[in-house]
Design a protein around this motif. Structure first.
Motif, mmCIF file in Angstrom:
data_model
loop_
_atom_site.group_PDB
_atom_site.id
_atom_site.type_symbol
_atom_site.label_atom_id
_atom_site.label_comp_id
_atom_site.label_asym_id
_atom_site.label_seq_id
_atom_site.Cartn_x
_atom_site.Cartn_y
_atom_site.Cartn_z
ATOM 1 N N THR A 88 -11.831 -25.685 13.328
ATOM 2 C CA THR A 88 -13.640 -25.940 11.847
ATOM 3 C C THR A 88 -13.865 -26.034 10.827
ATOM 4 O OG1 THR A 88 -15.219 -25.142 13.480
ATOM 5 C CG2 THR A 88 -14.781 -27.745 14.426
ATOM 6 N N VAL A 89 -13.353 -24.453 10.976
ATOM 7 C CA VAL A 89 -13.226 -23.390 10.255
ATOM 8 C C VAL A 89 -12.536 -24.002 8.588
ATOM 9 C CG1 VAL A 89 -13.140 -20.990 8.698
ATOM 10 C CG2 VAL A 89 -14.421 -21.467 10.821
ATOM 11 N N SER A 90 -10.924 -23.885 9.013
ATOM 12 C CA SER A 90 -9.984 -24.455 8.542
ATOM 13 C C SER A 90 -9.970 -25.913 8.150
ATOM 14 C CB SER A 90 -8.794 -23.870 9.101
ATOM 15 O OG SER A 90 -8.543 -24.528 10.234
ATOM 16 N N SER A 91 -11.021 -26.868 8.901
ATOM 17 C CA SER A 91 -10.620 -27.756 8.355
ATOM 18 C C SER A 91 -11.590 -28.624 7.618
ATOM 19 C CB SER A 91 -10.071 -28.990 9.759
ATOM 20 O OG SER A 91 -9.329 -28.611 10.093
ATOM 21 N N GLY A 92 -12.206 -27.264 7.306
ATOM 22 C CA GLY A 92 -14.105 -27.698 6.086
ATOM 23 C C GLY A 92 -14.585 -28.659 6.962
ATOM 24 N N MET A 93 -14.830 -28.044 8.228
ATOM 25 C CA MET A 93 -15.792 -29.108 9.262
ATOM 26 C C MET A 93 -16.626 -27.828 9.012
ATOM 27 S SD MET A 93 -13.548 -30.319 12.058
ATOM 28 C CE MET A 93 -12.309 -31.318 11.812
ATOM 29 N N PRO A 94 -18.608 -28.408 9.264
ATOM 30 C CA PRO A 94 -19.602 -27.667 9.981
ATOM 31 C C PRO A 94 -19.419 -27.039 11.113
ATOM 32 C CG PRO A 94 -20.489 -30.507 10.045
ATOM 33 C CD PRO A 94 -18.720 -30.070 9.719
ATOM 34 N N ALA B 276 -8.252 -17.962 8.772
ATOM 35 C CA ALA B 276 -9.623 -18.641 10.071
ATOM 36 C C ALA B 276 -8.837 -17.660 11.012
ATOM 37 C CB ALA B 276 -9.798 -19.688 9.874
ATOM 38 N N LEU B 277 -7.013 -17.664 11.224
ATOM 39 C CA LEU B 277 -6.405 -17.075 12.090
ATOM 40 C C LEU B 277 -6.477 -16.140 12.304
ATOM 41 C CD1 LEU B 277 -2.347 -19.415 12.963
ATOM 42 C CD2 LEU B 277 -4.885 -18.746 14.045
ATOM 43 N N ALA B 278 -6.286 -15.246 11.602
ATOM 44 C CA ALA B 278 -5.922 -13.693 10.873
ATOM 45 C C ALA B 278 -7.721 -13.484 11.109
ATOM 46 C CB ALA B 278 -6.141 -13.529 9.628
ATOM 47 N N ALA B 279 -9.208 -13.998 10.738
ATOM 48 C CA ALA B 279 -10.007 -13.439 11.536
ATOM 49 C C ALA B 279 -10.362 -13.556 12.800
ATOM 50 C CB ALA B 279 -10.736 -14.426 10.562
ATOM 51 N N ALA B 280 -9.839 -14.615 13.849
ATOM 52 C CA ALA B 280 -9.885 -14.709 15.100
ATOM 53 C C ALA B 280 -9.258 -13.350 15.555
ATOM 54 C CB ALA B 280 -9.434 -15.795 15.509
ATOM 55 N N ARG B 281 -8.080 -12.653 15.108
ATOM 56 C CA ARG B 281 -7.319 -11.976 15.759
ATOM 57 C C ARG B 281 -8.306 -10.510 15.080
ATOM 58 N NH1 ARG B 281 -2.439 -15.382 14.009
ATOM 59 N NH2 ARG B 281 -2.942 -13.872 11.589
ATOM 60 N N ASP B 282 -8.493 -10.711 13.984
ATOM 61 C CA ASP B 282 -9.261 -8.931 13.998
ATOM 62 C C ASP B 282 -10.623 -9.305 14.740
ATOM 63 O OD1 ASP B 282 -10.271 -6.861 12.356
ATOM 64 O OD2 ASP B 282 -11.107 -8.003 10.703
ATOM 65 N N ILE B 283 -10.856 -9.905 15.514
ATOM 66 C CA ILE B 283 -12.630 -9.724 16.097
ATOM 67 C C ILE B 283 -12.247 -9.593 17.396
ATOM 68 C CG2 ILE B 283 -13.794 -11.362 17.590
ATOM 69 C CD1 ILE B 283 -14.569 -13.566 14.598
ATOM 70 N N VAL B 284 -10.714 -10.205 17.537
ATOM 71 C CA VAL B 284 -10.361 -9.855 19.216
ATOM 72 C C VAL B 284 -9.998 -8.145 19.606
ATOM 73 C CG1 VAL B 284 -8.580 -9.982 20.979
ATOM 74 C CG2 VAL B 284 -9.484 -12.221 19.824
ATOM 75 N N ALA B 285 -9.382 -8.280 17.781
ATOM 76 C CA ALA B 285 -8.982 -6.719 17.772
ATOM 77 C C ALA B 285 -10.019 -5.847 17.761
ATOM 78 C CB ALA B 285 -7.403 -6.333 16.954
ATOM 79 N N THR B 286 -10.918 -6.088 17.268
ATOM 80 C CA THR B 286 -12.225 -4.749 17.082
ATOM 81 C C THR B 286 -13.189 -4.214 17.859
ATOM 82 O OG1 THR B 286 -11.987 -5.839 14.794
ATOM 83 C CG2 THR B 286 -13.956 -4.580 15.016
ATOM 84 N N THR B 287 -13.093 -5.563 18.778
ATOM 85 C CA THR B 287 -13.907 -5.313 19.779
ATOM 86 C C THR B 287 -13.322 -5.206 21.402
ATOM 87 O OG1 THR B 287 -14.717 -7.917 19.867
ATOM 88 C CG2 THR B 287 -15.409 -7.350 21.537
ATOM 89 N N ALA B 288 -11.833 -5.441 20.966
ATOM 90 C CA ALA B 288 -11.124 -4.683 22.533
ATOM 91 C C ALA B 288 -11.330 -3.313 21.766
ATOM 92 C CB ALA B 288 -10.019 -5.284 22.017
ATOM 93 N N ARG B 289 -12.155 -2.807 21.091
ATOM 94 C CA ARG B 289 -12.180 -1.053 21.105
ATOM 95 C C ARG B 289 -13.141 -0.177 21.999
ATOM 96 N NH1 ARG B 289 -11.682 -0.687 14.964
ATOM 97 N NH2 ARG B 289 -10.677 -1.366 14.986
#
Length: 418
Positions: A364-370, A335-348
């Motif tokens: 919440t995603v990494s803990s199996g929460m809704p 989930a951390l890697a996905a978050a970094r990917d979102i930030v990097a992609t949007t930064a363009r």
């Protein structure tokens, strides 16, 4: 009275407590609340009865109160409210002058709440709720439809708990603090548990985890949740906090004031924003890359959730603190890697930093929460801040939160409609 006259050797005019209260439009008890908060100074004259106050200082406070009640300020006409709770400045924020991220790193949510309310730390304090209040709140929440959202459940729980408290209309500081210490754990206990094996004891974060995730919690994950609660406890005059202060200005009791905040919190631009970031993260994890997900969001004309904050030109300090802790949890790596990917992609397209909603989504995603878990965390955490602001407002002149409407409709008299 001799001490109110201007005379050689005694140049300032002094006012009695009664005169001060009349000038400020408050009760005498509120005058001493101003003194305790450092907004007024007092002194006892030799041989005098009661305290006296500097007339110029009192008149200055009265002028500030009048400016606030009329909504005037030096920032483009926006409502300005004096507060001693939270300062946001230069990509950092402070609770009563102390760096909030440092407080959250070293102290539990309950300890930070006490600091916010009283300016004192009470190491090891935990909040517990009376069984009667919990039973009433649970019955009310259990009667709701299964699809009911978390904020609705919390609002119903707050209203139900109020009916079980005959002292809810006592707005003295001690009474409000007593209410706060039982209301917050009551809200958590009223939420349906996800895991059967749970205890309504120990730190609040431990009890809340069982309402959010079916997974057993390790100490590192519980520490992240507790830190998140502490970081989110207050954030100056956010929309929900302003609603609470308006309710408190009308002398609504604490349960009603908190209910007002919960009503505003549910908006997608406030407490529910982390749910949008949660779903975005799941889409990125499913696709394996952020590029197509971000493209779909932009094509639909939607802003990317979890990025940017109007009060922080740079990085949101709350997100920075949570991301640092989440790195220590092995299960959070995807989930951390996905978050970094979102930030990097949007930064363009637009260079925006991650905000606390994206950090909550990683938790919440990494803990199996809704997807609604971030909203629950936000609401529970912010309840302590709302109580702090309600306490401040109870010490101010009643009904000062009354801006004037600027009528732009047709001028009267108009003919009666047919």
């Amino acid at each position: 009275m001799r001490d109110q006259e201007t005379a050689p050797g005694h140049p300032e005019r002094r006012l009695s407590t009664k005169e001060t209260a009349e000038l400020l439009g408050v009760k005498p008890d509120t005058v001493y609340a101003y003194v305790s908060r450092g907004q007024l100074s007092s002194r006892r004259e030799p041989g005098g009865r009661g305290s006296t106050f500097d007339a110029k200082e009192v008149e200055g406070l009265a002028r500030r109160n009048r400016r606030e009640s009329s909504g005037s300020s030096g920032s483009g006409g926006e409502l300005s409210v004096r507060t001693r709770i939270t300062l946001i400045e230069k990509d950092r924020y402070y609770f009563r002058g102390v760096d909030a991220t440092e407080l959250a790193a070293r102290h539990s949510y309950e300890e930070i709440a006490e600091w916010l309310w009283t300016g004192e730390l009470r190491p090891g304090i935990t909040f517990t709720a009376p069984k009667e209040a919990v039973a009433v709140a649970r019955r009310a929440v259990d009667a709701l439809p299964e699809h009911t959202g978390p904020t609705d459940r919390l609002r119903v729980a707050a209203i139900a708990a109020a009916t079980a408290d005959p002292l809810r209309f006592d707005l003295s500081e001690d009474a409000v603090l007593g209410t706060a210490r039982i209301l917050i754990p009551t809200l958590v206990a009223a939420l349906p548990p996800v895991r059967r094996a749970h205890r309504d004891a120990g730190p609040l974060a431990h009890r809340l985890w069982a309402r959010l995730s079916g997974r057993p919690a390790d100490e590192a994950s519980l520490h992240v949740l507790d830190t998140a609660l502490g970081l989110l406890v207050d954030h100056d005059l956010a929309a929900s906090t302003l609603a609470v202060r308006v309710a408190a200005s009308a002398r609504a009791h604490p349960y009603a004031a908190v209910s007002s905040g919960l009503g505003v919190l549910e908006g997608p631009l406030h407490g529910a924003a982390s749910g949008l970031a949660h779903r975005l993260l799941l889409d990125v994890l499913d696709q394996g890359t952020a590029a197509p997900v971000v493209a779909d969001e932009l094509r639909a004309g939607r802003r990317i959730p979890g990025l940017g904050h109007r009060l922080y030109p740079g990085e949101d300090p709350r997100a920075r603190a949570l991301f640092a802790l989440l790195k220590e949890i092995p299960g959070a790596a995807p989930a951390l890697a996905a978050a970094r990917d979102i930030v990097a992609t949007t930064a363009r397209h637009t260079p925006l930093h991650a905000n606390v909603d994206l950090a909550l989504a990683v938790l919440t995603v990494s803990s199996g929460m809704p997807s609604t878990a971030g909203e629950t965390i936000f609401a529970v955490a912010r309840t302590a801040g709302w109580i702090a602001h309600a306490l401040e407002e109870y010490g101010e002149r009643p009904l000062r939160m009354r801006p004037s409407g600027h009528y732009v409709g047709p001028r009267p008299p108009q003919p009666l409609p047919e």
